[in-house]
Design a protein around this motif. Structure first.
Motif, PDB file in Angstrom:
ATOM      1  N   MET A 156       0.851  -1.198   0.000  1.00 33.67           N
ATOM      2  CA  MET A 156       0.000   0.000   0.000  1.00 33.67           C
ATOM      3  C   MET A 156       0.879   1.237   0.000  1.00 33.67           C
ATOM      4  O   MET A 156       1.818   1.338   0.772  1.00 33.67           O
ATOM      5  N   SER A 157       0.597   2.168  -0.891  1.00 29.68           N
ATOM      6  CA  SER A 157       1.376   3.394  -0.949  1.00 29.68           C
ATOM      7  C   SER A 157       0.870   4.382   0.090  1.00 29.68           C
ATOM      8  O   SER A 157      -0.164   4.191   0.724  1.00 29.68           O
ATOM      9  N   ARG A 158       1.607   5.487   0.274  1.00 33.05           N
ATOM     10  CA  ARG A 158       1.250   6.446   1.307  1.00 33.05           C
ATOM     11  C   ARG A 158      -0.104   7.086   1.076  1.00 33.05           C
ATOM     12  O   ARG A 158      -0.763   7.507   2.031  1.00 33.05           O
ATOM     13  N   ASP A 159      -0.509   7.188  -0.195  1.00 35.65           N
ATOM     14  CA  ASP A 159      -1.805   7.822  -0.465  1.00 35.65           C
ATOM     15  C   ASP A 159      -2.963   6.852  -0.395  1.00 35.65           C
ATOM     16  O   ASP A 159      -4.102   7.179  -0.699  1.00 35.65           O
ATOM     17  N   GLY A 160      -2.673   5.606   0.027  1.00 39.06           N
ATOM     18  CA  GLY A 160      -3.743   4.623   0.210  1.00 39.06           C
ATOM     19  C   GLY A 160      -4.105   3.864  -1.040  1.00 39.06           C
ATOM     20  O   GLY A 160      -5.001   3.029  -1.026  1.00 39.06           O
ATOM     21  N   THR A 161      -3.407   4.105  -2.174  1.00 41.15           N
ATOM     22  CA  THR A 161      -3.733   3.400  -3.404  1.00 41.15           C
ATOM     23  C   THR A 161      -2.972   2.087  -3.453  1.00 41.15           C
ATOM     24  O   THR A 161      -1.978   1.882  -2.767  1.00 41.15           O
ATOM     25  N   SER A 162      -3.443   1.187  -4.321  1.00 40.08           N
ATOM     26  CA  SER A 162      -2.788  -0.100  -4.466  1.00 40.08           C
ATOM     27  C   SER A 162      -1.598   0.027  -5.393  1.00 40.08           C
ATOM     28  O   SER A 162      -1.683   0.663  -6.429  1.00 40.08           O
ATOM     29  N   ARG A 163      -0.499  -0.566  -5.037  1.00 40.10           N
ATOM     30  CA  ARG A 163       0.615  -0.670  -5.948  1.00 40.10           C
ATOM     31  C   ARG A 163       0.323  -1.762  -6.949  1.00 40.10           C
ATOM     32  O   ARG A 163      -0.507  -2.641  -6.696  1.00 40.10           O
ATOM     33  N   PRO A 164       1.047  -1.766  -8.110  1.00 40.40           N
ATOM     34  CA  PRO A 164       0.809  -2.812  -9.104  1.00 40.40           C
ATOM     35  C   PRO A 164       0.906  -4.214  -8.523  1.00 40.40           C
ATOM     36  O   PRO A 164       0.111  -5.084  -8.851  1.00 40.40           O
ATOM     37  N   ALA A 165       1.865  -4.437  -7.631  1.00 41.12           N
ATOM     38  CA  ALA A 165       2.013  -5.778  -7.057  1.00 41.12           C
ATOM     39  C   ALA A 165       0.765  -6.194  -6.309  1.00 41.12           C
ATOM     40  O   ALA A 165       0.377  -7.353  -6.320  1.00 41.12           O
ATOM     41  N   ASP A 166       0.095  -5.262  -5.625  1.00 42.57           N
ATOM     42  CA  ASP A 166      -1.134  -5.577  -4.912  1.00 42.57           C
ATOM     43  C   ASP A 166      -2.219  -6.012  -5.894  1.00 42.57           C
ATOM     44  O   ASP A 166      -2.954  -6.956  -5.636  1.00 42.57           O
ATOM     45  N   ARG A 167      -2.330  -5.305  -7.004  1.00 38.01           N
ATOM     46  CA  ARG A 167      -3.357  -5.642  -7.989  1.00 38.01           C
ATOM     47  C   ARG A 167      -3.087  -7.013  -8.607  1.00 38.01           C
ATOM     48  O   ARG A 167      -4.009  -7.792  -8.834  1.00 38.01           O
ATOM     49  N   LEU A 168      -1.839  -7.317  -8.889  1.00 38.38           N
ATOM     50  CA  LEU A 168      -1.510  -8.590  -9.512  1.00 38.38           C
ATOM     51  C   LEU A 168      -1.793  -9.763  -8.590  1.00 38.38           C
ATOM     52  O   LEU A 168      -2.027 -10.879  -9.046  1.00 38.38           O
ATOM     53  N   ALA A 169      -1.789  -9.511  -7.288  1.00 41.86           N
ATOM     54  CA  ALA A 169      -2.036 -10.590  -6.328  1.00 41.86           C
ATOM     55  C   ALA A 169      -3.428 -11.181  -6.495  1.00 41.86           C
ATOM     56  O   ALA A 169      -3.669 -12.324  -6.107  1.00 41.86           O
ATOM     57  N   LEU A 214     -10.586   1.090  -1.269  1.00 43.64           N
ATOM     58  CA  LEU A 214     -11.811   1.155  -2.053  1.00 43.64           C
ATOM     59  C   LEU A 214     -12.092   2.589  -2.489  1.00 43.64           C
ATOM     60  O   LEU A 214     -12.464   2.841  -3.643  1.00 43.64           O
ATOM     61  N   ARG A 215     -11.934   3.531  -1.575  1.00 44.64           N
ATOM     62  CA  ARG A 215     -12.143   4.942  -1.945  1.00 44.64           C
ATOM     63  C   ARG A 215     -11.171   5.379  -3.036  1.00 44.64           C
ATOM     64  O   ARG A 215     -11.546   6.102  -3.967  1.00 44.64           O
ATOM     65  N   ALA A 216      -9.916   4.948  -2.919  1.00 45.82           N
ATOM     66  CA  ALA A 216      -8.909   5.333  -3.914  1.00 45.82           C
ATOM     67  C   ALA A 216      -9.252   4.753  -5.281  1.00 45.82           C
ATOM     68  O   ALA A 216      -9.082   5.426  -6.312  1.00 45.82           O
ATOM     69  N   ALA A 217      -9.738   3.519  -5.305  1.00 46.46           N
ATOM     70  CA  ALA A 217     -10.121   2.906  -6.578  1.00 46.46           C
ATOM     71  C   ALA A 217     -11.286   3.662  -7.215  1.00 46.46           C
ATOM     72  O   ALA A 217     -11.327   3.859  -8.433  1.00 46.46           O
ATOM     73  N   LEU A 218     -12.236   4.097  -6.381  1.00 44.57           N
ATOM     74  CA  LEU A 218     -13.350   4.901  -6.888  1.00 44.57           C
ATOM     75  C   LEU A 218     -12.848   6.244  -7.404  1.00 44.57           C
ATOM     76  O   LEU A 218     -13.248   6.697  -8.486  1.00 44.57           O
ATOM     77  N   ASP A 219     -11.973   6.883  -6.642  1.00 46.65           N
ATOM     78  CA  ASP A 219     -11.455   8.198  -7.042  1.00 46.65           C
ATOM     79  C   ASP A 219     -10.763   8.140  -8.388  1.00 46.65           C
ATOM     80  O   ASP A 219     -10.859   9.083  -9.186  1.00 46.65           O
ATOM     81  N   ARG A 220     -10.062   7.050  -8.680  1.00 45.84           N
ATOM     82  CA  ARG A 220      -9.341   6.959  -9.946  1.00 45.84           C
ATOM     83  C   ARG A 220     -10.283   6.876 -11.141  1.00 45.84           C
ATOM     84  O   ARG A 220      -9.896   7.211 -12.256  1.00 45.84           O
ATOM     85  N   LEU A 223     -11.335   9.010 -21.354  1.00 41.87           N
ATOM     86  CA  LEU A 223     -12.249   8.022 -21.925  1.00 41.87           C
ATOM     87  C   LEU A 223     -11.541   6.707 -22.235  1.00 41.87           C
ATOM     88  O   LEU A 223     -12.060   5.625 -21.961  1.00 41.87           O
ATOM     89  N   GLY A 224     -10.340   6.810 -22.781  1.00 41.40           N
ATOM     90  CA  GLY A 224      -9.615   5.605 -23.144  1.00 41.40           C
ATOM     91  C   GLY A 224      -9.130   4.782 -21.963  1.00 41.40           C
ATOM     92  O   GLY A 224      -8.753   3.622 -22.125  1.00 41.40           O
ATOM     93  N   GLU A 225      -9.125   5.374 -20.767  1.00 42.58           N
ATOM     94  CA  GLU A 225      -8.664   4.676 -19.576  1.00 42.58           C
ATOM     95  C   GLU A 225      -9.810   4.195 -18.694  1.00 42.58           C
ATOM     96  O   GLU A 225      -9.591   3.452 -17.735  1.00 42.58           O
ATOM     97  N   TYR A 226     -11.041   4.608 -19.014  1.00 42.94           N
ATOM     98  CA  TYR A 226     -12.137   4.384 -18.078  1.00 42.94           C
ATOM     99  C   TYR A 226     -12.375   2.895 -17.820  1.00 42.94           C
ATOM    100  O   TYR A 226     -12.516   2.474 -16.666  1.00 42.94           O
TER     101      TYR A 226
END
Length: 244
Positions: free
Chosen positions: A1-14, A142-148, A154-157
């Motif tokens: 987990m990064s300082r801003d509460g978002t998931s690092r890539p390694a967390d997502r890959l898990a 969860l909040r960070a994922a929503l914020d992103r 549009l191409g990233e949504y």
């Protein structure tokens, strides 16, 4: 987990990468890395984890892993780059929508089965998260994922939308559910790539996302399940309309 509460890539890959069974090491490793690519867990233009890390996480030899990466290169999904900043990079995917590509992607897919299974998993995960409750770190994820997803290009949504849903599946506390959701979501993403992005639909989806996260954080299991059920129904209606 990064300082801003978002998931690092390694967390997502898990959520996807796990040790494979000995009998089908090549096939299962290929399946999992394909899911990483199709789910957008490593965005186009970015590098996959180093071979050594991937091999360790999958429990396969580097020889087997290289065979898997060779297949992905042959399919035009990744490319190998040499040098100090080299590695295996995910190629940016062209927009879907062409009729030949559409037919190829959905030829063997039972759309109704995919949509029903997705709904069961998503509604169940939302209810579990709300009823069991999230700790401070999980709520922050969860909040960070929503914020992103807010104001996403549009191409990233769709990629960021996938990560929000995958985060919810991870937080429900069932690795088996998470693994099955990752697999079905990869198929859903293939279907979504065959239809256009509709701004009005995305705005509606975003309101549902916000209501869903609020219900989960408030511990409102019934509200979370109902909001997720409506959200899945909206996506299903679009896919049926364009593809059925």
């Amino acid at each position: 987990m990064s300082r801003d509460g978002t998931s690092r890539p390694a967390d997502r890959l898990a959520a996807v990468l796990r040790p494979v069974r000995a009998g089908n090491g090549f096939e299962e490793a290929l399946e999992q890395i394909l899911q990483v690519v199709r789910l957008g867990l490593v965005p186009g233009g970015e590098r996959l984890p180093a071979e050594r890390e991937l091999a360790e996480r999958l429990g396969v030899s580097r020889v087997t892993l290289r065979e898997v990466l060779k297949v992905l290169q042959e399919q035009g999904l990744v490319e190998a780059r040499r040098g100090r900043y080299g590695g295996t990079f995910v190629l940016r995917r062209a927009d879907g929508g062409g009729q030949d590509e559409l037919r190829r992607r959905i030829a063997s897919v039972d759309i109704e089965d995919v949509l029903r299974f997705r709904e069961v998993l998503e509604v169940g995960a939302a209810g579990l998260c709300a009823s069991h409750g999230l700790d401070e770190g999980q709520a922050s994820r969860l909040r960070a994922a929503l914020d992103r997803t807010r104001d996403a290009p549009l191409g990233e949504y769709r990629r960021l939308d996938t990560l929000l849903h995958l985060t919810l599946a991870e937080l429900c506390g069932s690795p088996s559910l998470t693994a099955r959701y990752a697999a079905v979501r990869a198929t859903v993403n293939d279907l979504l790539d065959c239809i256009p992005l509709l701004v009005r639909n995305l705005e509606h989806s975003q309101r549902q996302h916000a209501a869903l996260v609020e219900a989960v954080l408030d511990g409102d299991a019934d509200g979370a399940r109902e909001t997720m059920r409506e959200h899945c129904a909206g996506t299903a209606a679009l896919l049926r309309g364009f593809l059925a």
